[in-house]
Write a protein that holds these residues in place. Structure first.
Motif, PDB file in Angstrom:
ATOM      1  N   PRO A   1       1.365  -7.673   4.666  1.00  0.00           N
ATOM      2  CA  PRO A   1       1.752  -7.666   3.243  1.00  0.00           C
ATOM      3  C   PRO A   1       0.581  -8.073   2.366  1.00  0.00           C
ATOM      4  O   PRO A   1      -0.244  -8.911   2.746  1.00  0.00           O
ATOM      5  N   GLY A   2       0.509  -7.458   1.204  1.00  0.00           N
ATOM      6  CA  GLY A   2      -0.584  -7.757   0.277  1.00  0.00           C
ATOM      7  C   GLY A   2      -0.954  -6.532  -0.526  1.00  0.00           C
ATOM      8  O   GLY A   2      -0.123  -5.626  -0.729  1.00  0.00           O
ATOM      9  N   PRO A   3      -2.199  -6.454  -0.985  1.00  0.00           N
ATOM     10  CA  PRO A   3      -2.629  -5.332  -1.826  1.00  0.00           C
ATOM     11  C   PRO A   3      -2.428  -3.969  -1.170  1.00  0.00           C
ATOM     12  O   PRO A   3      -2.192  -2.978  -1.874  1.00  0.00           O
ATOM     13  N   SER A   4      -2.514  -3.931   0.168  1.00  0.00           N
ATOM     14  CA  SER A   4      -2.335  -2.642   0.854  1.00  0.00           C
ATOM     15  C   SER A   4      -0.943  -2.080   0.625  1.00  0.00           C
ATOM     16  O   SER A   4      -0.756  -0.861   0.485  1.00  0.00           O
TER      17      SER A   4
ATOM     18  N   GLY B   1       1.510   5.521  -3.948  1.00  0.00           N
ATOM     19  CA  GLY B   1       1.276   6.871  -3.452  1.00  0.00           C
ATOM     20  C   GLY B   1      -0.127   7.107  -2.934  1.00  0.00           C
ATOM     21  O   GLY B   1      -0.502   8.250  -2.663  1.00  0.00           O
ATOM     22  N   GLU B   2      -0.911   6.018  -2.781  1.00  0.00           N
ATOM     23  CA  GLU B   2      -2.282   6.148  -2.293  1.00  0.00           C
ATOM     24  C   GLU B   2      -2.317   5.942  -0.782  1.00  0.00           C
ATOM     25  O   GLU B   2      -1.667   5.045  -0.246  1.00  0.00           O
ATOM     26  N   ASP B   3      -3.080   6.764  -0.090  1.00  0.00           N
ATOM     27  CA  ASP B   3      -3.254   6.614   1.355  1.00  0.00           C
ATOM     28  C   ASP B   3      -4.167   5.437   1.652  1.00  0.00           C
ATOM     29  O   ASP B   3      -4.996   5.037   0.826  1.00  0.00           O
ATOM     30  N   LEU B   4      -4.032   4.891   2.864  1.00  0.00           N
ATOM     31  CA  LEU B   4      -4.776   3.696   3.245  1.00  0.00           C
ATOM     32  C   LEU B   4      -5.594   3.971   4.492  1.00  0.00           C
ATOM     33  O   LEU B   4      -5.085   4.511   5.480  1.00  0.00           O
ATOM     34  N   THR B   5      -6.870   3.606   4.456  1.00  0.00           N
ATOM     35  CA  THR B   5      -7.738   3.742   5.622  1.00  0.00           C
ATOM     36  C   THR B   5      -7.951   2.370   6.243  1.00  0.00           C
ATOM     37  O   THR B   5      -8.451   1.447   5.585  1.00  0.00           O
ATOM     38  N   LEU B   6      -7.573   2.241   7.531  1.00  0.00           N
ATOM     39  CA  LEU B   6      -7.726   0.967   8.235  1.00  0.00           C
ATOM     40  C   LEU B   6      -9.177   0.778   8.678  1.00  0.00           C
ATOM     41  O   LEU B   6      -9.957   1.747   8.731  1.00  0.00           O
TER      42      LEU B   6
END
Length: 310
Positions: free
Chosen positions: A170-173, A180-185
């Motif tokens: 949990p947090g900004p991600s 609707g923004e994709d996330l890169t780990l």
């Protein structure tokens, strides 16, 4: 969203009912309310609520008949004495600006806040990140508008179990994915927002109509509304009289609600010929046409709950 009636009488006040005014308190995190019509004595009714004039952000006037308008100059004037009163936007038919200017010029009234008067035409008259407001002309003796307030859809629910298994804390991600923004780990794996966020949740719709005979625009403004506020000046069987004065019967209001598939109907603007017992009987008379109907009375509060998240 919380709607409250400040006046529910047609034409003139009675001992039990003031003339028309309605307020709509907006949901958190918004800390303001909107007003629809301001008949004579509206500011006195407002003093008996928890609402403060410095939190009033917008006023929507349906038409320029006195029982919907005569309380406006006094309310605008009193607001100048409320500390922290910011800009106020007032919407209504053509002629509203000259009415306010004439009263203020004659009475030498000065405001210490910014007042913007917008004379509306049909179509979308307001839009921001949270709400839109649409106006459409109704069928009355003078030009009269109804207003459809539509809350924008909210992002769907996060699949927090899946995100936990993927190692996303949990947090900004979470906020990024909800937007609707994709996330890169860090390991290069891409988490697509569409795969972890549910379908958008439909916003709420409140339709508040001015005085009107039954008309197509009343139905279109009310389509699929969570709450419809419709006048019911006359009883069923008085359709000819209602038409002569540009009004509706309670049966006609119920039929509009049924045709528009609204969730709840609140009827108001009752002729002074009806006492509270007779108003209750009016409600019973239309249950076969539309069952979820409530008779408004002064200070009645109605909640408009959020849609269930997906």
């Amino acid at each position: 969203m919380q709607l409250q009636f400040l006046g529910t009488s047609a034409g003139r006040p009675t001992k039990e009912r003031n003339v028309t005014s309605i307020v709509l308190a907006m949901p958190e995190p918004h800390n303001f309310f909107w007003m629809f019509d301001a008949g004579e004595g509206t500011q006195h009714r407002l003093l008996e609520t928890r609402l403060k004039l410095n939190k009033l952000e917008r006023i929507f006037i349906t038409h320029l008949h006195g029982d919907h308008l005569y309380g406006l100059p006094g309310l605008l004037s009193s607001r100048t004495y409320n500390e922290g009163s910011g800009p106020l936007h007032v919407y209504g038919p053509k002629g509203l600006r000259s009415y306010i200017e004439c009263v203020f010029q004659t009475s030498k009234t000065h405001l210490n806040y910014e007042l913007e008067v917008i004379e509306v035409e049909e179509g979308q008259i307001f839009s921001d990140d949270s709400f839109t407001v649409e106006a459409a002309e109704l069928d009355h003796r003078i030009r009269c508008f109804g207003y459809r307030i539509e809350e924008r859809p909210r992002p769907g629910q996060l699949n927090v179990d899946l995100l936990s298994r993927l190692g996303v804390l949990p947090g900004p991600s979470y906020g990024k994915l909800k937007r609707g923004e994709d996330l890169t780990l860090p390991n290069g794996q891409i988490i697509y927002s569409s795969e972890v966020v549910g379908q958008p949740v439909k916003g709420r719709i409140v339709t508040i109509l001015g005085d009107t005979c039954p008309c197509d625009n009343a139905t279109s403004l009310a389509k699929d509304a969570d709450l419809l506020v419709h006048e019911a000046t006359f009883a069923a069987g008085m359709e000819e009289k209602a038409a002569a004065y540009g009004h509706s019967t309670i049966l006609q209001a119920a039929q509009i609600a049924a045709d528009a598939r609204v969730k709840q109907l609140a009827v108001t603007h009752f002729s002074s010929r009806f006492d509270s017992t007779e108003v209750d009987a009016l409600i019973q008379s239309v249950n076969a046409v539309f069952s979820n109907v409530v008779a408004a009375h002064d200070f009645l509060e109605l909640s408009v709950p959020k849609q269930i998240t997906s």
